[in-house]
Design a protein around this motif. Structure first.
Motif, PDB file in Angstrom:
ATOM      1  N   GLN A 161      -1.888  -8.110   1.553  1.00  0.00           N
ATOM      2  CA  GLN A 161      -2.068  -6.396   0.778  1.00  0.00           C
ATOM      3  C   GLN A 161      -1.632  -6.080   2.296  1.00  0.00           C
ATOM      4  N   THR A 162      -1.248  -4.550   1.760  1.00  0.00           N
ATOM      5  CA  THR A 162      -1.488  -3.843   2.943  1.00  0.00           C
ATOM      6  C   THR A 162      -1.614  -2.141   2.791  1.00  0.00           C
ATOM      7  N   VAL A 163      -1.117  -1.377   3.957  1.00  0.00           N
ATOM      8  CA  VAL A 163      -2.339   0.167   3.267  1.00  0.00           C
ATOM      9  C   VAL A 163      -1.089   0.998   2.074  1.00  0.00           C
ATOM     10  N   THR A 164      -1.597   1.451   1.300  1.00  0.00           N
ATOM     11  CA  THR A 164      -0.655   2.459   0.749  1.00  0.00           C
ATOM     12  C   THR A 164      -1.485   3.812   0.187  1.00  0.00           C
ATOM     13  N   GLY A 165      -0.443   4.712  -0.679  1.00  0.00           N
ATOM     14  CA  GLY A 165      -1.810   5.599  -0.497  1.00  0.00           C
ATOM     15  C   GLY A 165      -2.228   5.248  -1.211  1.00  0.00           C
ATOM     16  N   THR A 166      -3.449   5.820  -2.011  1.00  0.00           N
ATOM     17  CA  THR A 166      -5.263   5.984  -3.104  1.00  0.00           C
ATOM     18  C   THR A 166      -4.210   5.554  -4.815  1.00  0.00           C
ATOM     19  N   CYS A 167      -3.675   7.247  -4.872  1.00  0.00           N
ATOM     20  CA  CYS A 167      -4.018   7.381  -5.869  1.00  0.00           C
ATOM     21  C   CYS A 167      -2.335   6.230  -6.667  1.00  0.00           C
ATOM     22  N   GLU A 168      -2.281   6.313  -7.398  1.00  0.00           N
ATOM     23  CA  GLU A 168      -2.005   4.389  -7.956  1.00  0.00           C
ATOM     24  C   GLU A 168      -0.193   5.197  -8.623  1.00  0.00           C
ATOM     25  N   CYS A 169       0.161   6.082  -8.759  1.00  0.00           N
ATOM     26  CA  CYS A 169       0.984   6.359  -9.529  1.00  0.00           C
ATOM     27  C   CYS A 169       2.078   6.838  -8.566  1.00  0.00           C
ATOM     28  N   VAL A 170       1.248   7.591  -6.982  1.00  0.00           N
ATOM     29  CA  VAL A 170       2.295   8.320  -6.305  1.00  0.00           C
ATOM     30  C   VAL A 170       3.311   7.141  -5.561  1.00  0.00           C
ATOM     31  N   SER A 171       4.603   7.360  -4.922  1.00  0.00           N
ATOM     32  CA  SER A 171       5.700   6.865  -4.017  1.00  0.00           C
ATOM     33  C   SER A 171       4.682   5.882  -3.164  1.00  0.00           C
ATOM     34  N   TYR A 172       4.865   4.817  -2.358  1.00  0.00           N
ATOM     35  CA  TYR A 172       4.465   4.332  -1.180  1.00  0.00           C
ATOM     36  C   TYR A 172       5.321   4.742  -0.098  1.00  0.00           C
ATOM     37  N   LEU A 173       6.476   5.250   0.295  1.00  0.00           N
ATOM     38  CA  LEU A 173       6.936   6.318   1.483  1.00  0.00           C
ATOM     39  C   LEU A 173       6.839   7.540   1.119  1.00  0.00           C
ATOM     40  N   GLY A 174       6.755   8.413   0.376  1.00  0.00           N
ATOM     41  CA  GLY A 174       6.104   9.827   0.363  1.00  0.00           C
ATOM     42  C   GLY A 174       5.018   9.982   1.247  1.00  0.00           C
ATOM     43  N   PRO A 175       4.178   9.396   0.965  1.00  0.00           N
ATOM     44  CA  PRO A 175       2.994   9.568   1.908  1.00  0.00           C
ATOM     45  C   PRO A 175       3.177   9.039   3.238  1.00  0.00           C
ATOM     46  N   GLY A 186      -9.453   2.244   8.245  1.00  0.00           N
ATOM     47  CA  GLY A 186     -10.171   2.100   8.954  1.00  0.00           C
ATOM     48  C   GLY A 186      -9.573   0.167   9.628  1.00  0.00           C
ATOM     49  N   HIS A 187      -9.132  -0.612   8.883  1.00  0.00           N
ATOM     50  CA  HIS A 187      -8.405  -1.789   9.624  1.00  0.00           C
ATOM     51  C   HIS A 187      -7.435  -1.839  10.317  1.00  0.00           C
ATOM     52  N   HIS A 188      -6.331  -1.063   9.260  1.00  0.00           N
ATOM     53  CA  HIS A 188      -5.059  -0.861  10.294  1.00  0.00           C
ATOM     54  C   HIS A 188      -3.942   0.159  10.517  1.00  0.00           C
ATOM     55  N   GLY A 189      -5.255   1.235   9.568  1.00  0.00           N
ATOM     56  CA  GLY A 189      -4.600   3.028  10.210  1.00  0.00           C
ATOM     57  C   GLY A 189      -3.794   2.907   9.172  1.00  0.00           C
ATOM     58  N   LEU A 190      -2.909   4.146   9.491  1.00  0.00           N
ATOM     59  CA  LEU A 190      -1.694   4.925   7.609  1.00  0.00           C
ATOM     60  C   LEU A 190      -1.231   3.689   8.057  1.00  0.00           C
ATOM     61  N   VAL A 191      -0.377   4.467   6.062  1.00  0.00           N
ATOM     62  CA  VAL A 191       0.771   3.779   6.146  1.00  0.00           C
ATOM     63  C   VAL A 191       1.812   4.029   6.845  1.00  0.00           C
ATOM     64  N   SER A 192       2.363   4.988   7.561  1.00  0.00           N
ATOM     65  CA  SER A 192       3.082   4.611   8.872  1.00  0.00           C
ATOM     66  C   SER A 192       2.538   3.890   9.619  1.00  0.00           C
ATOM     67  N   ASP A 193       1.742   3.522   9.855  1.00  0.00           N
ATOM     68  CA  ASP A 193       1.072   2.492  10.758  1.00  0.00           C
ATOM     69  C   ASP A 193       1.677   1.435  10.770  1.00  0.00           C
ATOM     70  N   GLN A 194       2.027   0.541   9.727  1.00  0.00           N
ATOM     71  CA  GLN A 194       2.595  -0.618   9.190  1.00  0.00           C
ATOM     72  C   GLN A 194       4.113  -0.351   9.267  1.00  0.00           C
ATOM     73  N   PHE A 195       4.473   0.261   9.166  1.00  0.00           N
ATOM     74  CA  PHE A 195       6.035   0.420   9.654  1.00  0.00           C
ATOM     75  C   PHE A 195       6.815  -0.244  10.614  1.00  0.00           C
ATOM     76  N   LEU A 196       7.631  -1.070  10.895  1.00  0.00           N
ATOM     77  CA  LEU A 196       8.064  -1.704  11.834  1.00  0.00           C
ATOM     78  C   LEU A 196       9.843  -1.445  12.099  1.00  0.00           C
ATOM     79  N   SER A 197      10.541  -1.305  10.776  1.00  0.00           N
ATOM     80  CA  SER A 197      12.008  -0.528  11.329  1.00  0.00           C
ATOM     81  C   SER A 197      12.232   0.479   9.689  1.00  0.00           C
ATOM     82  N   PHE A 198      12.989   1.224   9.774  1.00  0.00           N
ATOM     83  CA  PHE A 198      13.574   1.917   8.944  1.00  0.00           C
ATOM     84  C   PHE A 198      14.927   1.291   8.655  1.00  0.00           C
TER      85      PHE A 198
END
Length: 506
Positions: A161-175, A186-198
């Protein structure tokens, strides 16, 4: 229904001429005629898996339809890239003919600045939805068009698993490009905190890989809509160790609004004592089957790794004398259903309604301000003639440990010190200027009361929920060093402001 593979003969004559917005440094531009934009030329350059959606087809209408019908962007052709290189080709084509373009996926961004795009190319990233887990199981390369539910399910099948937005139909990268709150922060931070490269297509059409060695890495994590089209991202992922969850949804009469939020402060918010395994949301909405006279308060207490929420969290609320409580147990996959944001629920349907939000971050609840805005919300939702009976007031309280750990300067996301995300969602049928103005006035009146009650010196808003009348300082932080850093990145990577339809920096 029909959709076209890229075949020159399939494109009608109207596609040969485009009228566009000419890019300019200030962000928004006047309407101007341009050279001929020959879409058959684009068709010949794209991969065999790319698709074009043309006006008049069901696929086109579905691709341009948005969750909120307020100030929507207008496209006269939709390109669905089959590869990252198709995005490169489309952007270079758009630049050649000075045609505006906008990348889309989940359609939930409701900010009014999107309406500044009055014609152009929609780049619909839905086909870029792959998930490739690394051999060591620590990272995944994720397509820029994937949605939160699809990513969650793909990782879940691999016990990840990883951090995603809460609403199931939103995009992953938009939020994620705006920071991105999620159940696991609480464990891992924001969605963006997971990003290692783009992998990012920049304004000039070049495809580059951006990692922590680049100055752009900081800006993409919180203000990313301003700098390019992210076609894929490499993200941290985690072993699935606690799949089970429990929730207790406790319903209160509005008469108890002060007591409910004072208690939330005392238990979790004021001293920052929200446990890492806990999330606390609440909604206000009018449901005459529960209370015929006024909106109810639905308090969601959600705990990870248990089958029943610990009574230390629930009993103090039960002692306040609620209307009812609904305990449930399941897994992480049930959270969307429990909180009314699953694929089957209203927030994931395109109904034709306008859905503006007026977000504000808070450090804690002000019970007096809560009571004032509750009364406004009650009047707006229970009047027989109101257009806002379907409105929802959202109070999102996530655990904060992972969010705060990186420090305030870690990324372009500015609000790691805030504890609560609050937003009225004023759903209404867009019947004209009068109701639009009424929503604008009500939403801002509510937000101003909360702002004044917060004691803060500047407004802090979540860019992913933004209405559009806020300023870049509200979206990205009021500190001068933040604004200067973002402006410098914008000047360097997008000097002609091609990426300025979503919450532009300037």
């Amino acid at each position: 229904m029909y959709q076209h593979k890229f075949k020159v003969a399939a494109l009608p004559a109207w596609a040969a001429i485009a009228t566009c917005l000419v890019p300019c440094v200030s962000g928004f531009c006047a309407r101007a005629d341009t050279r001929q934009a020959n879409y058959t030329e684009l068709a010949e350059q794209l991969s065999s898996s790319a698709l074009i959606y043309l006006p008049g087809s069901d696929t086109f209408e579905d691709a341009v339809a948005r969750w909120s019908n307020l100030s929507v962007p207008v496209a006269n052709v939709v390109v669905s890239p089959g590869s990252e290189e198709d995005v490169v080709t489309t952007v270079k084509f758009a630049n050649k003919y000075q045609v505006p373009f906008l990348a889309t996926n989940g359609f939930h961004g409701s900010i009014t600045t999107l309406g500044k795009m009055s014609s152009g190319i929609e780049i619909y990233l839905n086909q870029l939805n792959s998930v490739e887990i690394s051999e060591d199981g620590q990272t995944a390369k994720i397509g820029g068009g994937i949605r939160s539910k699809n990513l969650t399910d793909a990782l879940w099948a691999a016990s990840k698993q990883t951090v995603t937005g809460t609403c199931e139909c939103v995009s992953y990268l938009g939020p994620g490009l705006g920071g991105g709150h999620g159940w696991l922060q609480g464990h891992h931070g924001l969605v963006s905190d997971q990003f290692l490269s783009f992998n990012v297509v920049l304004a000039d059409g070049s495809l580059v890989t951006v990692d922590e060695s680049s100055d752009l890495f900081w800006g993409l994590k919180g203000a990313g809509h301003n700098f390019g089209i992210v076609t894929s991202v490499t993200s941290k992922i985690y072993d699935l160790t606690k799949p089970n969850y429990a929730v207790n949804t406790i319903f209160f009469s509005g008469d108890k609004v002060k007591e409910v939020y004072q208690l939330a402060n005392e238990l979790w918010i004021t001293n920052g004592t929200m446990p890492e395994d806990l999330n606390n949301w609440s909604y206000w909405f009018y449901d005459p089957t529960i209370d015929a006279d006024k909106p109810v308060i639905a308090m969601y207490i959600i705990q990870e790794g248990v089958d029943v929420v610990d009574s230390v969290h629930t009993q103090p609320f039960l002692d306040l004398g609620p209307i009812m409580s609904q305990p449930q147990s399941g897994t992480y996959l049930d959270l969307g259903k429990w909180t009314g944001i699953s694929l089957a629920d209203g927030p994931c349907q395109k109904t034709g309604n306008a859905n503006p939000r007026f977000p504000i971050y808070l450090k804690q609840y002000n019970p007096e301000a809560q009571a004032q805005v509750y009364e406004l919300f009650r009047q707006a939702t229970t009047n027989d003639s109101t257009p806002f009976s379907g409105a929802l007031f959202m109070f999102e309280g996530y655990s904060q440990q992972g969010l705060k750990a990186p420090g305030d300067e870690a990324s372009a996301f500015a609000y790691r010190s805030e504890n609560l995300l609050v937003a009225p969602l004023l759903t209404y049928a867009p019947t004209g200027q009068a109701v639009e103005q009424a929503a604008y006035q009500l939403g801002n009146q509510i937000r101003d009361i909360l702002y004044q009650g917060s004691g803060e010196s500047s407004l802090s808003t979540y860019v992913n929920y933004a209405y559009g009348d806020e300023t870049p300082k509200a979206w990205y932080g009021s500190e001068s060093w933040r604004q200067d850093r973002l402006s410098a990145l914008k000047k360097k990577y997008d000097p002609t402001a091609k990426f300025s339809f979503y919450a532009p920096i300037a």
